[in-house]
Design a protein around this motif. Structure first.
Motif, PDB file in Angstrom:
ATOM      1  N   LEU A  15       0.829  -1.201   0.000  1.00 40.17           N
ATOM      2  CA  LEU A  15       0.000   0.000   0.000  1.00 40.17           C
ATOM      3  C   LEU A  15       0.865   1.252   0.000  1.00 40.17           C
ATOM      4  O   LEU A  15       0.657   2.170  -0.805  1.00 40.17           O
ATOM      5  CB  LEU A  15      -0.929   0.004   1.211  1.00 40.17           C
ATOM      6  N   SER A  16       1.827   1.299   0.887  1.00 42.46           N
ATOM      7  CA  SER A  16       2.705   2.458   0.981  1.00 42.46           C
ATOM      8  C   SER A  16       3.490   2.671  -0.316  1.00 42.46           C
ATOM      9  O   SER A  16       3.543   3.786  -0.841  1.00 42.46           O
ATOM     10  CB  SER A  16       3.659   2.273   2.166  1.00 42.46           C
ATOM     11  N   ALA A  17       4.068   1.611  -0.845  1.00 42.23           N
ATOM     12  CA  ALA A  17       4.883   1.722  -2.052  1.00 42.23           C
ATOM     13  C   ALA A  17       4.045   2.138  -3.259  1.00 42.23           C
ATOM     14  O   ALA A  17       4.446   3.023  -4.029  1.00 42.23           O
ATOM     15  CB  ALA A  17       5.584   0.395  -2.326  1.00 42.23           C
ATOM     16  N   THR A  63      -4.397  -5.354  -6.716  1.00 42.31           N
ATOM     17  CA  THR A  63      -5.739  -5.027  -6.219  1.00 42.31           C
ATOM     18  C   THR A  63      -6.261  -6.088  -5.260  1.00 42.31           C
ATOM     19  O   THR A  63      -6.905  -5.758  -4.267  1.00 42.31           O
ATOM     20  CB  THR A  63      -6.724  -4.811  -7.386  1.00 42.31           C
ATOM     21  N   GLN A  64      -5.977  -7.362  -5.531  1.00 44.35           N
ATOM     22  CA  GLN A  64      -6.424  -8.426  -4.630  1.00 44.35           C
ATOM     23  C   GLN A  64      -5.701  -8.367  -3.286  1.00 44.35           C
ATOM     24  O   GLN A  64      -6.320  -8.562  -2.233  1.00 44.35           O
ATOM     25  CB  GLN A  64      -6.212  -9.789  -5.271  1.00 44.35           C
ATOM     26  N   THR A  65      -4.411  -8.095  -3.316  1.00 39.45           N
ATOM     27  CA  THR A  65      -3.643  -8.004  -2.067  1.00 39.45           C
ATOM     28  C   THR A  65      -4.129  -6.844  -1.229  1.00 39.45           C
ATOM     29  O   THR A  65      -4.321  -6.973  -0.017  1.00 39.45           O
ATOM     30  CB  THR A  65      -2.134  -7.852  -2.365  1.00 39.45           C
ATOM     31  N   LEU A  66      -4.373  -5.697  -1.853  1.00 36.26           N
ATOM     32  CA  LEU A  66      -4.817  -4.529  -1.089  1.00 36.26           C
ATOM     33  C   LEU A  66      -6.275  -4.662  -0.643  1.00 36.26           C
ATOM     34  O   LEU A  66      -6.643  -4.116   0.399  1.00 36.26           O
ATOM     35  CB  LEU A  66      -4.577  -3.255  -1.894  1.00 36.26           C
ATOM     36  N   ALA A  67      -7.065  -5.405  -1.369  1.00 34.80           N
ATOM     37  CA  ALA A  67      -8.447  -5.654  -0.946  1.00 34.80           C
ATOM     38  C   ALA A  67      -8.478  -6.464   0.347  1.00 34.80           C
ATOM     39  O   ALA A  67      -9.410  -6.333   1.150  1.00 34.80           O
ATOM     40  CB  ALA A  67      -9.213  -6.374  -2.048  1.00 34.80           C
ATOM     41  N   GLN A  68      -7.446  -7.258   0.587  1.00 33.12           N
ATOM     42  CA  GLN A  68      -7.367  -8.042   1.828  1.00 33.12           C
ATOM     43  C   GLN A  68      -7.328  -7.130   3.054  1.00 33.12           C
ATOM     44  O   GLN A  68      -7.734  -7.545   4.143  1.00 33.12           O
ATOM     45  CB  GLN A  68      -6.116  -8.922   1.829  1.00 33.12           C
ATOM     46  N   ILE A  69      -6.822  -5.920   2.892  1.00 35.02           N
ATOM     47  CA  ILE A  69      -6.776  -4.980   4.023  1.00 35.02           C
ATOM     48  C   ILE A  69      -7.748  -3.813   3.796  1.00 35.02           C
ATOM     49  O   ILE A  69      -7.598  -2.727   4.330  1.00 35.02           O
ATOM     50  CB  ILE A  69      -5.330  -4.481   4.300  1.00 35.02           C
ATOM     51  N   ASP A  70      -8.764  -4.082   2.946  1.00 36.00           N
ATOM     52  CA  ASP A  70      -9.861  -3.136   2.676  1.00 36.00           C
ATOM     53  C   ASP A  70      -9.421  -1.829   2.040  1.00 36.00           C
ATOM     54  O   ASP A  70      -9.937  -0.758   2.379  1.00 36.00           O
ATOM     55  CB  ASP A  70     -10.670  -2.869   3.949  1.00 36.00           C
ATOM     56  N   TYR A  71      -8.497  -1.906   1.103  1.00 38.79           N
ATOM     57  CA  TYR A  71      -8.099  -0.738   0.315  1.00 38.79           C
ATOM     58  C   TYR A  71      -8.438  -0.996  -1.137  1.00 38.79           C
ATOM     59  O   TYR A  71      -8.184  -2.083  -1.660  1.00 38.79           O
ATOM     60  CB  TYR A  71      -6.595  -0.456   0.461  1.00 38.79           C
ATOM     61  N   TYR A  72      -9.041   0.007  -1.767  1.00 35.48           N
ATOM     62  CA  TYR A  72      -9.486  -0.098  -3.150  1.00 35.48           C
ATOM     63  C   TYR A  72      -9.047   1.144  -3.908  1.00 35.48           C
ATOM     64  O   TYR A  72      -8.946   2.235  -3.332  1.00 35.48           O
ATOM     65  CB  TYR A  72     -11.017  -0.257  -3.206  1.00 35.48           C
ATOM     66  N   TYR A  73      -8.812   0.986  -5.203  1.00 39.03           N
ATOM     67  CA  TYR A  73      -8.316   2.086  -6.024  1.00 39.03           C
ATOM     68  C   TYR A  73      -9.407   3.129  -6.252  1.00 39.03           C
ATOM     69  O   TYR A  73     -10.509   2.807  -6.685  1.00 39.03           O
ATOM     70  CB  TYR A  73      -7.814   1.541  -7.362  1.00 39.03           C
ATOM     71  N   ASP A  74      -9.080   4.374  -5.964  1.00 39.21           N
ATOM     72  CA  ASP A  74      -9.958   5.513  -6.227  1.00 39.21           C
ATOM     73  C   ASP A  74      -9.365   6.256  -7.421  1.00 39.21           C
ATOM     74  O   ASP A  74      -8.314   6.891  -7.309  1.00 39.21           O
ATOM     75  CB  ASP A  74     -10.009   6.424  -5.000  1.00 39.21           C
ATOM     76  N   ARG A  75     -10.023   6.134  -8.567  1.00 36.09           N
ATOM     77  CA  ARG A  75      -9.509   6.727  -9.804  1.00 36.09           C
ATOM     78  C   ARG A  75      -9.380   8.246  -9.704  1.00 36.09           C
ATOM     79  O   ARG A  75      -8.428   8.829 -10.212  1.00 36.09           O
ATOM     80  CB  ARG A  75     -10.416   6.338 -10.966  1.00 36.09           C
ATOM     81  N   GLU A  76     -10.336   8.903  -9.051  1.00 35.27           N
ATOM     82  CA  GLU A  76     -10.278  10.363  -8.921  1.00 35.27           C
ATOM     83  C   GLU A  76      -9.067  10.815  -8.124  1.00 35.27           C
ATOM     84  O   GLU A  76      -8.427  11.812  -8.455  1.00 35.27           O
ATOM     85  CB  GLU A  76     -11.552  10.897  -8.257  1.00 35.27           C
TER      86      GLU A  76
END
Length: 57
Positions: free
Chosen positions: A10-12, A39-52
């Motif tokens: 997430l940080s990187a 996206t699957q790895t970050l979804a494990q910690i409830d983070y999703y891509y915000d295009r805006e």
């Protein structure tokens, strides 16, 4: 190569998106990374891509 640990990933990824890339797709293409793995790895910690915001939130 990006880290495998979700928090480190997430940080990187957010740093690279903020400083170098206009989209997550552009970053993955340039770095030859798998978008679905990120996206699957970050979804494990409830983070999703915000295009805006061009960040995982």
């Amino acid at each position: 190569m990006l880290p495998k640990d979700p928090a480190m990933l997430l940080s990187a990824v957010n740093l690279k998106l903020r400083d170098y890339y206009g989209s997550v797709e552009e970053m993955c293409d340039d770095m030859d990374e798998d978008l679905s793995r990120i996206t699957q790895t970050l979804a494990q910690i409830d983070y999703y891509y915000d295009r805006e915001k061009n960040q995982f939130v």
